[in-house]
Design an enzyme around this catalytic site. Structure first.
Site, PDB file in Angstrom:
ATOM      1  N   SER A 143       0.843  -1.201   0.000  1.00  0.00           N
ATOM      2  CA  SER A 143       0.000   0.000   0.000  1.00  0.00           C
ATOM      3  C   SER A 143       0.872   1.241   0.000  1.00  0.00           C
ATOM      4  O   SER A 143       2.011   1.226   0.498  1.00  0.00           O
ATOM      5  CB  SER A 143      -0.898   0.014   1.244  1.00  0.00           C
ATOM      6  OG  SER A 143      -1.592   1.246   1.363  1.00  0.00           O
ATOM      7  N   TYR A 157      -1.881  -0.272  10.368  1.00  0.00           N
ATOM      8  CA  TYR A 157      -1.997  -0.771   8.994  1.00  0.00           C
ATOM      9  C   TYR A 157      -0.780  -0.367   8.170  1.00  0.00           C
ATOM     10  O   TYR A 157      -0.201  -1.185   7.444  1.00  0.00           O
ATOM     11  CB  TYR A 157      -3.279  -0.216   8.374  1.00  0.00           C
ATOM     12  CG  TYR A 157      -3.464  -0.525   6.906  1.00  0.00           C
ATOM     13  CD1 TYR A 157      -3.885  -1.786   6.491  1.00  0.00           C
ATOM     14  CD2 TYR A 157      -3.256   0.454   5.941  1.00  0.00           C
ATOM     15  CE1 TYR A 157      -4.066  -2.064   5.143  1.00  0.00           C
ATOM     16  CE2 TYR A 157      -3.447   0.185   4.589  1.00  0.00           C
ATOM     17  CZ  TYR A 157      -3.844  -1.080   4.200  1.00  0.00           C
ATOM     18  OH  TYR A 157      -4.025  -1.352   2.873  1.00  0.00           O
TER      19      TYR A 157
END
Length: 251
Positions: A143, A157
């Protein structure tokens, strides 16, 4: 990107980016094991999309990729259906779960995020690599958060996805001599249920407005990039963490 005769496992393949990856790989001829954890209806929808696209076959394989026994079952079912060799692995399973600040997080939440995003990637890679040989390809879904620390409440995250980026580089070095390539994609904002659930509409509009292409990405664009990295056309790309964010950020 001819993937005819190849066997692929896609974790978290039942919806959104995972579904787009499954459909793209199958459309190029690969036989695809669609992993899902609990939502069988979504997995069935992915299989229907594979059938509609034509090309390779699909099977659904239930399993929690944070559990070694489940991972072993996913691999066994894939080999039983499509043969012993596995040529493509896409570690797509993961998630944000919730946005929490440092003060709001507890140890259990932080560890759960690591399990979901990092441990799962380790377990599946370890299990599948044993059945891969020269020419095989692993693609991890990281990501932009792993690059820039993530948005508000996404530090756990982002940390996990940063670990996926580093794991990708390590595995590229370790598995490269065996002819197995390992790369990752680092998506920016992609129009999926992930952001429908966790990102406010105005925040999404702000990000799209700040992106040079002036839009969010599409799940199908991630699928296209995965298919390329998995193919022989990308045969000398190894250890890359490829940004796919419309020009929002450069690594």
């Amino acid at each position: 990107m001819n993937l005819a005769g190849k066997v692929a496992i896609v974790t978290g393949g039942s919806r959104d980016i995972g579904r787009a990856i499954c459909v793209k790989l199958a459309s190029q001829g690969a036989n695809v094991a669609v992993n899902y954890r609990s939502n069988e209806a979504e997995a069935d929808a992915t299989l229907a999309a594979i059938a509609a696209a034509g090309g390779g076959k699909g099977i659904k394989v239930k399993g929690d990729v944070t559990k070694p026994a489940d991972v072993a079952g996913i691999v066994a079912q894939t080999r039983e259906a499509f043969g012993d060799a596995i040529h493509i692995l896409v570690n797509n399973a993961g998630g944000l779960v919730a946005r929490k600040t440092l003060a709001e997080m507890d140890e259990t939440f932080f560890n759960d995020l690591m399990q979901l995003n990092v441990t799962s990637t380790f377990l599946v890679t370890q299990a599948v690599a044993a059945h891969m040989s020269e020419g095989a390809s692993i693609v991890n879904i990281a990501s932009i958060a792993g690059r820039d620390g993530g948005g508000p409440g996404a530090s756990a995250y982002a940390t996990a996805k940063g670990a996926v980026i580093t794991f990708t580089r390590s595995m590229a070095k370790e598995l490269g001599p065996k002819g197995i390539r390992v790369n990752a994609l680092c998506p920016g904002m992609i129009a999926t249920k992930f952001h429908d659930e966790f990102t406010a509409d105005q925040a999404r509009a702000n990000v799209a407005g700040a992106t040079p292409l002036r839009r969010e990405g599409r799940a199908e664009e991630i699928g296209d990039a995965v298919a390329y990295l998995a193919s022989c056309e990308a045969s000398f790309i190894n250890g890359a963490n490829v940004d796919i964010n419309g020009g929002l950020a450069f690594s």
